[in-house]
Design a protein around this motif. Structure first.
Motif, PDB file in Angstrom:
ATOM      1  N   ASP A   1      16.410   7.110   5.004  1.00 50.49           N
ATOM      2  CA  ASP A   1      15.590   8.214   5.486  1.00 50.49           C
ATOM      3  C   ASP A   1      14.311   7.786   6.201  1.00 50.49           C
ATOM      4  OD1 ASP A   1      14.559   7.221   3.108  1.00 50.49           O
ATOM      5  OD2 ASP A   1      13.751   9.149   2.481  1.00 50.49           O
ATOM      6  N   LYS A   2      14.030   6.484   6.261  1.00 52.92           N
ATOM      7  CA  LYS A   2      12.825   6.001   6.945  1.00 52.92           C
ATOM      8  C   LYS A   2      13.015   4.540   7.322  1.00 52.92           C
ATOM      9  CE  LYS A   2      10.851   5.511   2.436  1.00 52.92           C
ATOM     10  NZ  LYS A   2      10.235   6.421   1.543  1.00 52.92           N
ATOM     11  N   THR A   3      12.153   4.080   8.185  1.00 50.02           N
ATOM     12  CA  THR A   3      12.216   2.674   8.580  1.00 50.02           C
ATOM     13  C   THR A   3      11.570   1.843   7.483  1.00 50.02           C
ATOM     14  OG1 THR A   3      12.055   3.286  10.906  1.00 50.02           O
ATOM     15  CG2 THR A   3      11.594   1.009  10.347  1.00 50.02           C
ATOM     16  N   GLY A   4      12.341   0.961   6.908  1.00 48.05           N
ATOM     17  CA  GLY A   4      11.799   0.043   5.918  1.00 48.05           C
ATOM     18  C   GLY A   4      11.069  -1.088   6.608  1.00 48.05           C
ATOM     19  N   TRP A   5      10.740  -2.100   5.830  1.00 49.50           N
ATOM     20  CA  TRP A   5      10.003  -3.201   6.448  1.00 49.50           C
ATOM     21  C   TRP A   5      10.903  -4.293   7.013  1.00 49.50           C
ATOM     22  CZ3 TRP A   5      10.363  -7.721   3.535  1.00 49.50           C
ATOM     23  CH2 TRP A   5      10.608  -7.591   2.171  1.00 49.50           C
ATOM     24  N   GLU A   6      12.219  -4.064   7.023  1.00 55.18           N
ATOM     25  CA  GLU A   6      13.129  -5.036   7.646  1.00 55.18           C
ATOM     26  C   GLU A   6      12.879  -5.136   9.147  1.00 55.18           C
ATOM     27  OE1 GLU A   6      15.506  -1.249   8.328  1.00 55.18           O
ATOM     28  OE2 GLU A   6      14.075  -1.972   6.846  1.00 55.18           O
ATOM     29  N   PHE A   7      12.526  -4.015   9.782  1.00 55.10           N
ATOM     30  CA  PHE A   7      12.219  -4.003  11.213  1.00 55.10           C
ATOM     31  C   PHE A   7      10.975  -4.855  11.495  1.00 55.10           C
ATOM     32  CE2 PHE A   7      10.192  -1.727  14.891  1.00 55.10           C
ATOM     33  CZ  PHE A   7      11.118  -2.106  15.846  1.00 55.10           C
ATOM     34  N   ASP A   8       9.969  -4.698  10.665  1.00 52.85           N
ATOM     35  CA  ASP A   8       8.732  -5.466  10.826  1.00 52.85           C
ATOM     36  C   ASP A   8       8.984  -6.961  10.623  1.00 52.85           C
ATOM     37  OD1 ASP A   8       6.570  -3.112  10.747  1.00 52.85           O
ATOM     38  OD2 ASP A   8       8.138  -2.723   9.273  1.00 52.85           O
ATOM     39  N   LEU A   9       9.880  -7.282   9.710  1.00 46.49           N
ATOM     40  CA  LEU A   9      10.183  -8.678   9.424  1.00 46.49           C
ATOM     41  C   LEU A   9      10.853  -9.365  10.614  1.00 46.49           C
ATOM     42  CD1 LEU A   9       9.968 -10.766   7.127  1.00 46.49           C
ATOM     43  CD2 LEU A   9      12.273 -10.079   6.431  1.00 46.49           C
ATOM     44  N   ILE A  10      11.784  -8.700  11.269  1.00 49.66           N
ATOM     45  CA  ILE A  10      12.444  -9.317  12.423  1.00 49.66           C
ATOM     46  C   ILE A  10      11.471  -9.435  13.606  1.00 49.66           C
ATOM     47  CG2 ILE A  10      13.467  -7.213  13.408  1.00 49.66           C
ATOM     48  CD1 ILE A  10      15.081 -10.708  13.301  1.00 49.66           C
ATOM     49  N   LEU A  11      10.554  -8.481  13.751  1.00 49.73           N
ATOM     50  CA  LEU A  11       9.542  -8.593  14.804  1.00 49.73           C
ATOM     51  C   LEU A  11       8.606  -9.763  14.529  1.00 49.73           C
ATOM     52  CD1 LEU A  11       8.658  -4.844  15.445  1.00 49.73           C
ATOM     53  CD2 LEU A  11      10.173  -6.328  16.779  1.00 49.73           C
TER      54      LEU A  11
ATOM     55  N   LYS B   1       0.821  -1.209   0.000  1.00 52.97           N
ATOM     56  CA  LYS B   1       0.000   0.000   0.000  1.00 52.97           C
ATOM     57  C   LYS B   1       0.853   1.257   0.000  1.00 52.97           C
ATOM     58  CE  LYS B   1      -4.381  -1.534   1.475  1.00 52.97           C
ATOM     59  NZ  LYS B   1      -5.589  -0.842   1.134  1.00 52.97           N
ATOM     60  N   TRP B   2       1.898   1.262   0.834  1.00 54.14           N
ATOM     61  CA  TRP B   2       2.715   2.458   0.993  1.00 54.14           C
ATOM     62  C   TRP B   2       4.011   2.382   0.194  1.00 54.14           C
ATOM     63  CZ3 TRP B   2       1.980   1.737   6.902  1.00 54.14           C
ATOM     64  CH2 TRP B   2       0.662   2.067   7.260  1.00 54.14           C
ATOM     65  N   ASN B   3       4.278   1.235  -0.434  1.00 52.42           N
ATOM     66  CA  ASN B   3       5.463   1.032  -1.280  1.00 52.42           C
ATOM     67  C   ASN B   3       6.772   1.438  -0.594  1.00 52.42           C
ATOM     68  OD1 ASN B   3       4.017  -0.003  -3.550  1.00 52.42           O
ATOM     69  ND2 ASN B   3       3.340   2.085  -3.969  1.00 52.42           N
ATOM     70  N   ILE B   4       6.928   1.032   0.647  1.00 55.08           N
ATOM     71  CA  ILE B   4       8.147   1.319   1.399  1.00 55.08           C
ATOM     72  C   ILE B   4       9.160   0.224   1.084  1.00 55.08           C
ATOM     73  CG2 ILE B   4       9.119   1.478   3.729  1.00 55.08           C
ATOM     74  CD1 ILE B   4       6.451   2.726   4.592  1.00 55.08           C
ATOM     75  N   PRO B   5      10.413   0.595   0.818  1.00 55.47           N
ATOM     76  CA  PRO B   5      11.414  -0.424   0.497  1.00 55.47           C
ATOM     77  C   PRO B   5      11.818  -1.246   1.723  1.00 55.47           C
ATOM     78  CG  PRO B   5      12.444   1.731   0.630  1.00 55.47           C
ATOM     79  CD  PRO B   5      10.957   1.946   0.772  1.00 55.47           C
ATOM     80  N   PHE B   6      12.542  -2.339   1.458  1.00 53.19           N
ATOM     81  CA  PHE B   6      13.015  -3.202   2.541  1.00 53.19           C
ATOM     82  C   PHE B   6      13.807  -2.397   3.563  1.00 53.19           C
ATOM     83  CE2 PHE B   6      16.289  -6.080   4.305  1.00 53.19           C
ATOM     84  CZ  PHE B   6      15.448  -7.002   4.924  1.00 53.19           C
ATOM     85  N   SER B   7      14.692  -1.552   3.097  1.00 57.70           N
ATOM     86  CA  SER B   7      15.425  -0.653   3.994  1.00 57.70           C
ATOM     87  C   SER B   7      15.679   0.656   3.257  1.00 57.70           C
ATOM     88  CB  SER B   7      16.742  -1.272   4.447  1.00 57.70           C
ATOM     89  OG  SER B   7      17.642  -1.375   3.365  1.00 57.70           O
ATOM     90  N   ALA B   8      15.836   1.703   4.033  1.00 55.39           N
ATOM     91  CA  ALA B   8      16.117   3.024   3.472  1.00 55.39           C
ATOM     92  C   ALA B   8      16.819   3.845   4.542  1.00 55.39           C
ATOM     93  CB  ALA B   8      14.823   3.711   3.034  1.00 55.39           C
TER      94      ALA B   8
END
Length: 133
Positions: A98-108, A89-96
């Motif tokens: 300038d912002k928290t990517g979805w790598e943090f969500d993946l480890i959680l 939906k938000w097209n956020i990359p795995f890591s970036a």
């Protein structure tokens, strides 16, 4: 011979503590500033409050080791939702940078799945009340 052999339950306690703190920390703003959070997420205020309650209460249950598998399942569902929104939906990359990517969500999500499969360990309310073998 393992240096930390026999400390698996201590390891689970540490995992539970850190995972729970993260969810309590991220649940609090959803409870105290739900309207502001709702605008940023594109959700209704009541949905954000419900998400905040799930995050806060699940985080607390994980720390205490109380009905840990249920709390971990709820955490995993929240993280699957977060991953879906960030990725599709938000097209956020795995890591970036300038912002928290979805790598943090993946480890959680991974930490929640570990607790779902393994349980809280012997240093928990689950063990104290006989809810864990």
């Amino acid at each position: 011979m393992l240096l930390f052999e026999g400390l698996g339950d201590v390891g689970l306690l540490v995992l539970r503590f850190f995972l729970g703190i993260i969810f309590i920390y991220h649940g609090m703003p959803k409870l105290t500033a739900s309207r502001t959070m709702a605008k940023g997420m594109g959700w209704s205020s009541s949905s954000v409050v419900l998400l905040g309650l799930v995050e806060f209460l699940s985080g607390l249950a994980v720390i205490l080791g109380f009905y840990t598998e249920i709390a971990a399942l709820l955490v995993a569902i929240v993280m699957l939702g977060a991953l879906f929104h960030k990725m599709f939906k938000w097209n956020i990359p795995f890591s970036a940078m300038d912002k928290t990517g979805w790598e943090f969500d993946l480890i959680l999500l991974g930490a929640a799945i570990v607790l779902l499969f393994v349980g809280a360990g012997s240093i928990s309310l689950d063990a104290l009340f006989g809810l864990w073998p």
